[in-house]
Design a protein around this motif. Structure first.
Motif, PDB file in Angstrom:
ATOM      1  N   VAL A  13     -10.803   6.703   5.730  1.00 51.40           N
ATOM      2  CA  VAL A  13      -9.882   6.386   4.680  1.00 51.40           C
ATOM      3  C   VAL A  13      -8.648   7.051   4.965  1.00 51.40           C
ATOM      4  CG1 VAL A  13      -9.251   5.892   2.326  1.00 51.40           C
ATOM      5  CG2 VAL A  13     -11.575   5.424   3.064  1.00 51.40           C
ATOM      6  N   ARG A  14      -8.695   8.491   5.060  1.00 59.79           N
ATOM      7  CA  ARG A  14      -7.858   9.208   5.256  1.00 59.79           C
ATOM      8  C   ARG A  14      -7.537   9.990   6.683  1.00 59.79           C
ATOM      9  NH1 ARG A  14      -7.006  11.864  -0.625  1.00 59.79           N
ATOM     10  NH2 ARG A  14      -7.065  10.041  -1.603  1.00 59.79           N
ATOM     11  N   THR A  21     -11.445   1.907  -0.543  1.00 63.11           N
ATOM     12  CA  THR A  21     -11.250   0.470   0.519  1.00 63.11           C
ATOM     13  C   THR A  21     -10.073   0.974   1.555  1.00 63.11           C
ATOM     14  OG1 THR A  21      -9.047   0.010  -0.919  1.00 63.11           O
ATOM     15  CG2 THR A  21     -11.191  -0.939  -1.388  1.00 63.11           C
ATOM     16  N   HIS A  22     -10.365   0.353   2.611  1.00 62.28           N
ATOM     17  CA  HIS A  22      -9.522   0.485   3.791  1.00 62.28           C
ATOM     18  C   HIS A  22      -9.267  -0.726   4.490  1.00 62.28           C
ATOM     19  CE1 HIS A  22      -7.982   3.002   7.032  1.00 62.28           C
ATOM     20  NE2 HIS A  22      -8.763   2.875   7.819  1.00 62.28           N
ATOM     21  N   GLU A  25       0.983  -1.246   0.053  1.00 59.73           N
ATOM     22  CA  GLU A  25      -0.030  -0.104  -0.158  1.00 59.73           C
ATOM     23  C   GLU A  25       0.747   1.368   0.141  1.00 59.73           C
ATOM     24  OE1 GLU A  25      -4.652  -0.410   1.785  1.00 59.73           O
ATOM     25  OE2 GLU A  25      -2.751  -0.257   3.236  1.00 59.73           O
TER      26      GLU A  25
END
Lengths: 520, 265
Positions: free
Chosen positions: B88-89, B105-106, B29
Motif C-alpha cells: 500500500v505504501r 485498499t490499494h 485519492e
C-alpha cells in the motif's frame, strides 16, 4: 476531621445520588456548601455515560466482600519464610533460566539477578493449576516453579476454607487475587496500599478477559486444567505491559475516570451530533479519542460504557500502531459490560497523521462495511463544518498550564467530577517533566487516594507536607480533588486555593468536561 | 467540496472520456477525499451506466474498476502486516502484532482495467482464528505467508492451506505461497526448493519476498493482479458480477444521499 462525621458521610455516599437533607447539613461547614453529586463543576446535565461512575469502590467491592466473608489471613510471622521461598527462589530459577526458548520476548531478563528482584512492582498471572500465564519481567518459563509456590500458598489457605489476601514482609507486599480460573499475584515494593494493588490486579484480570471473554476462559480450563494459556495470549503481552505502565502513570486509572480534550462547547456539540447522526443498527458505542483524551462519546440509549472498559479500549488503541495503516476490525470483550461475549470494534484514525481515533463498537461480527460506512458518513459530515478545523486546532494544545488558574503556589491538581466520571488536570509543570518526577508525583497522589479510600477509616480531607511539596486531598459526594502546592505554601492558603480552583473549574467546565452526552 | 469535485470530474470526463475516471480517482485519492469510492460509482453510473458491466463495455478502455478481495494468512510474526504496508505504501516499518484484522485498499492499474485491491491483513495469533473465516470467505486472492527463517511457520502455513482447501471453490481463488523475510538468507530454515515443491503439489503460485528490502513485493502484487484478472475475472460470474453487487449494497444508500447533497451544495 473527626471520625464520626466521616463514617456517616461515607455511608451516604453509597446510598443515594440525590441531595439529602442530612447530607446538606453535614456539608454546611465545607467551603462550598450545597455542592453535592450532580451539581459539582463538570457534572453531566443529562445522564452520565459511564455505568457506576462512582469511584473505585465498585472495582474492589467484589473482592472486599469475598474477603470479608471468608476472613483475613495476614500473619506475617508465619508467612515470612514462605516469602523467602517466593522471592528468593535462586537455585531453581537459575536452573530453569537455561530452558528459555529463543522465541521468548525481548524483555528477557536473568531471573536470578538482583536487577530482576529489585523491580518495584512485579505482576504474575497463573492458572489454577499453577501454570505461568504472564509475568511483567522476565520469562514465564523460567518462573514455573516460583509460580508453583504461589499457587501452593493460595491452595494451602483455601484448604482451610479461607482466602489469602496478602503477605507483608520487609518493605515488600505480596497481594493475591483469585479470580477463577486465574490467579493474579502482585509483588510490590511501593508504598501503595493493598487495596490499590488489588485494584491494579483487577485491571490486569479484565485486560485478559477483554481478549478472550470469561466464557472462553472457563471453557478452556474446564476442558483442560493444565492448558497453557500463553498460547492464546501470545502476541498480546504488550497490551498487559502497557496497561501496567499506565497504572503507574495515568491519573485516570487511579481516579477511575477519563479526561477530555479541552474543546469549546459548541465545537464539541457539532462533533457529537455528527457522530450521533452516523448511526447503524448494531452500533452500540461511538468513541472519538484524541490520544488518551476523550473528544466525545455517543452511546446507544440505555447502554452504558464502564470507565474500565473505556480504559481497556484506550490501552488497546494507544498500544498498537496497526490501526494507523488501515481500518482495524477486531473482536473485543468489554468485561464490565458483559464478560460472556465479544463486541466488534472498528478502529481507525480520521486522517493518517492525525491523533483523532474513532472507535465504533458493534454487536455484529459481519458489520465491518457498515461501520466503515458510518465512519465515512461521520467524516463527510464533519469535514463540511468549520468545527472540524477548530477541533484540529484544539489538538495542538491538548492540555492547559496550571498558571491559567491563577493560584501562584499551586503546581498541579487532579479534579474528578463523580457524576460524570470525568476528570481534569493541567499539564505537568516544569518541575515534574522527567519520568521519575512524574511517577513520584503520581505516587504521592496514589498515597493520598488510598488514605481517602481507606477500607476501615477513610478520610475526607487530608493535608500533607513533605520537603518537596505540600499536598491537599479532599473528597466530597460530588467530587475528588487532589492538589500539589509548593513547599512554601501554608495550610490556610491551600484551603483558600480550593475555593478559587473550584470557581475556575466551574467557569471552564463546558470546555473541560462533556456536559451533555448524546445517545443514538 | 463535492461541487468542486464534480466540476473537476466533468472536465476530466469530457476531455478524456476513456481514462478520465482513472485519473479522477487518483485526484480524489490525493485530495484525501473520504467519499472517493462512492463518488466514483456515482459518476460511473450517471454518465455511462453500461461502463460498469463487463460484457457490454463498448469503449473497451480502462473505465472499469473491479473489486478484488485479497487476504493475507499465516502464523504470527511472519510479516503479513509488513507485506501489506509494502503493497500500500511501499515502505517498511517494524510493526507490533496486528489486533484482529487490518483492512486497507490499494489500486492496481492493468492495461484495460483497474483493480481495487481490498486487502485483509489478518492477525496470526491463535486467539483470532475463530474470526478468520470472515476474511478469507469469498477472497479472490489468498496469500499464505511463512517466514523462511522459521520452520514452524512453514508448518502453520500448511494448516492454513488445509483449512482453505476445505472451503475452496475451484477457479474462485488464486492462492500464493509466499516465503517472506528472504533477506534472512543466512538464518534460512526452509529452502526455496521446499517452498516450490509444496506450491507445485497443491497448485499454488510461489515466490520468496522481503518486506524489509522490498524485494519481489511489487512483482508479486502485479502478478497477483494479472492472475486474478485472468483466472477469476475472465470467468463467467467471476470478478465483475461480484463487483457490482456488494458495491451497490455498500454504497446504495450512500449514493442517493450523496447525490442529493451534491445537488444541494
Amino acid at each position: 476531621m473527626d471520625g464520626e462525621a466521616q463514617n456517616e458521610s461515607v455511608a451516604c455516599e453509597k446510598a443515594t445520588l440525590a441531595p439529602v437533607d442530612r447530607l446538606r447539613s453535614n456539608r454546611a461547614e465545607s467551603p462550598t456548601p450545597g455542592l453535592v453529586e450532580g451539581t459539582e463543576p463538570g457534572a453531566v446535565q443529562k445522564s452520565a455515560f459511564f455505568a457506576h461512575a462512582q469511584s473505585f469502590e465498585d472495582l474492589t467491592a467484589e473482592a472486599e466482600e469475598k474477603a470479608e466473608q471468608e476472613g483475613v489471613v495476614e500473619d506475617s510471622g508465619q508467612t515470612e519464610d514462605e516469602l523467602q521461598v517466593l522471592v528468593g527462589e535462586r537455585t531453581i530459577t537459575e536452573q530453569h533460566a537455561q530452558d528459555v526458548s529463543p522465541q521468548s520476548r525481548s524483555k528477557e531478563e536473568d531471573m536470578s539477578s538482583e536487577a530482576w528482584r529489585s523491580h518495584r512492582k512485579h505482576v504474575f498471572v497463573l492458572s489454577e493449576a499453577g501454570k505461568p500465564i504472564y509475568t511483567r519481567y522476565g520469562s514465564e518459563e523460567a518462573l514455573s516453579s516460583t509460580m508453583g509456590v504461589m499457587m501452593a500458598l493460595v491452595s494451602f489457605v483455601e484448604s482451610d476454607k479461607n482466602t489469602i489476601r496478602s503477605i507483608h514482609a520487609d518493605g515488600c507486599k505480596v497481594i493475591f487475587l483469585a479470580k477463577s480460573p486465574l490467579v493474579l499475584v502482585g509483588v510490590s515494593q511501593t508504598y501503595q496500599s493493598d487495596k490499590e494493588l488489588l485494584r491494579e490486579l483487577q485491571y490486569i484480570y479484565y485486560q485478559i478477559v477483554s481478549l478472550l471473554t470469561l466464557t472462553q476462559l472457563n471453557h478452556i480450563f474446564q476442558n483442560k486444567q493444565n492448558y497453557d494459556l500463553r498460547r492464546l495470549l501470545a502476541g498480546s503481552e504488550y497490551l498487559t505491559d502497557n496497561l501496567l505502565h499506565r497504572l503507574d502513570r495515568d491519573p485516570g486509572l487511579l481516579l477511575s475516570a477519563v479526561t477530555c480534550l479541552p474543546l469549546s462547547n459548541s465545537v464539541r456539540d457539532v462533533v457529537s451530533s455528527s457522530l450521533q447522526a452516523a448511526k447503524a443498527k448494531n452500533l452500540v458505542f461511538s468513541i472519538l479519542l484524541a490520544g488518551d483524551r476523550l473528544v466525545t462519546l455517543v452511546r446507544k440509549k440505555d447502554q452504558f460504557l464502564h470507565h474500565i472498559d473505556l480504559h481497556l479500549v484506550m490501552n488497546l488503541v494507544g498500544s498498537s500502531s496497526s490501526f494507523r495503516e488501515g481500518e482495524g476490525w477486531t473482536p473485543i470483550c468489554l468485561p464490565k459490560f458483559n464478560t460472556a461475549g465479544f463486541f466488534h470494534a472498528h478502529i481507525s484514525y480520521l486522517e493518517s497523521a492525525s491523533d483523532l481515533c474513532l472507535i465504533l463498537v458493534s454487536t455484529d461480527r459481519e458489520d465491518f462495511f457498515n461501520m466503515s460506512d458510518c465512519k465515512q458518513r461521520f467524516l463527510e459530515r464533519l469535514t463540511k463544518r468549520t468545527a472540524y478545523q477548530a477541533l484540529k486546532e484544539a489538538l495542538k494544545c491538548p492540555s492547559y498550564s496550571v498558571e491559567q488558574v491563577g493560584i501562584p503556589e499551586l503546581r498541579h491538581f487532579l479534579y474528578k467530577s463523580k457524576s460524570s466520571g470525568l476528570y481534569t488536570s493541567p499539564e505537568f509543570p516544569e518541575l515534574y517533566q522527567s519520568d521519575e518526577e512524574q511517577e513520584r508525583l503520581m505516587g504521592l497522589y496514589q498515597d493520598l487516594h488510598s488514605h481517602l479510600h481507606h477500607p476501615v477509616r477513610p478520610l475526607r480531607f487530608f493535608y500533607r507536607c513533605t520537603n518537596k511539596e505540600n499536598l491537599l486531598a479532599w473528597v466530597t459526594n460530588g467530587f475528588q480533588l487532589y492538589l500539589c502546592f509548593s513547599p512554601l505554601g501554608t495550610k490556610a492558603m491551600a484551603v483558600s486555593a480550593v475555593n478559587k480552583l473550584l470557581k475556575w473549574i466551574r467557569k471552564e467546565e463546558d470546555r473541560l468536561f462533556i456536559l451533555s452526552p448524546l445517545t443514538y | 467540496m463535492a461541487l468542486v469535485h464534480e466540476e473537476v470530474a466533468d472536465a476530466i470526463c469530457t476531455k478524456h472520456a476513456e481514462t478520465g475516471l482513472c485519473f479522477y480517482f487518483h485526484y480524489l485519492e490525493k485530495q484525501g477525499c473520504a467519499c472517493s469510492v462512492s463518488h466514483l460509482v456515482v459518476m460511473n453510473t450517471q454518465r455511462d451506466p453500461v461502463a460498469t458491466q463487463l460484457s457490454s463495455d463498448t469503449l473497451g478502455r480502462p473505465v472499469r474498476t473491479l473489486r478484488v478481495k485479497m487476504v493475507l494468512l499465516g502464523g504470527s510474526g511472519v510479516g503479513k502486516s509488513s507485506l501489506a504496508l509494502r503493497f500500500v505504501r511501499s515502505e517498511f516499518r517494524s510493526t507490533v502484532p496486528t489486533v484482529g484484522c487490518a483492512y486497507m485498499t490499494h489500486m492496481i492499474h492493468l492495461r484495460d482495467v483497474s483493480l481495487r485491491f481490498e486487502i485483509w491483513d489478518t492477525a496470526g495469533q491463535e486467539k483470532y482464528h475463530s474470526v478468520t473465516p470472515l476474511y478469507y470467505r469469498g477472497a479472490h486472492a489468498a496469500l499464505l505467508v511463512y517466514d523462511i527463517s522459521k520452520r514452524e511457520t512453514f508448518y502453520r502455513v500448511q494448516l492454513w492451506l488445509q483449512e482453505l482447501e476445505k472451503h475452496y471453490i475451484p477457479g474462485s481463488t488464486v492462492m500464493w505461497l509466499i516465503g517472506n523475510k528472504a533477506d534472512l538468507g543466512h538464518a534460512r530454515q526452509v529452502s526455496e526448493q521446499e517452498g516450490h515443491s509444496l506450491a507445485a503439489d497443491r497448485g499454488l503460485y510461489f515466490i520468496e519476498t522481503s518486506a524489509l528490502s522490498g524485494d519481489h513485493v511489487d512483482e508479486l502484487l502485479q502478478d497477483v493482479a494479472h492472475r486474478v484478472y485472468e483466472c477469476v475475472g475472465g470467468q463467467q460470474g467471476g470478478l465483475s458480477e461480484w463487483e457490482e453487487k456488494p458495491c451497490e449494497d455498500l454504497h446504495h444508500r450512500d449514493m442517493s444521499s450523496l447525490l442529493t447533497s451534491c445537488c444541494k451544495s
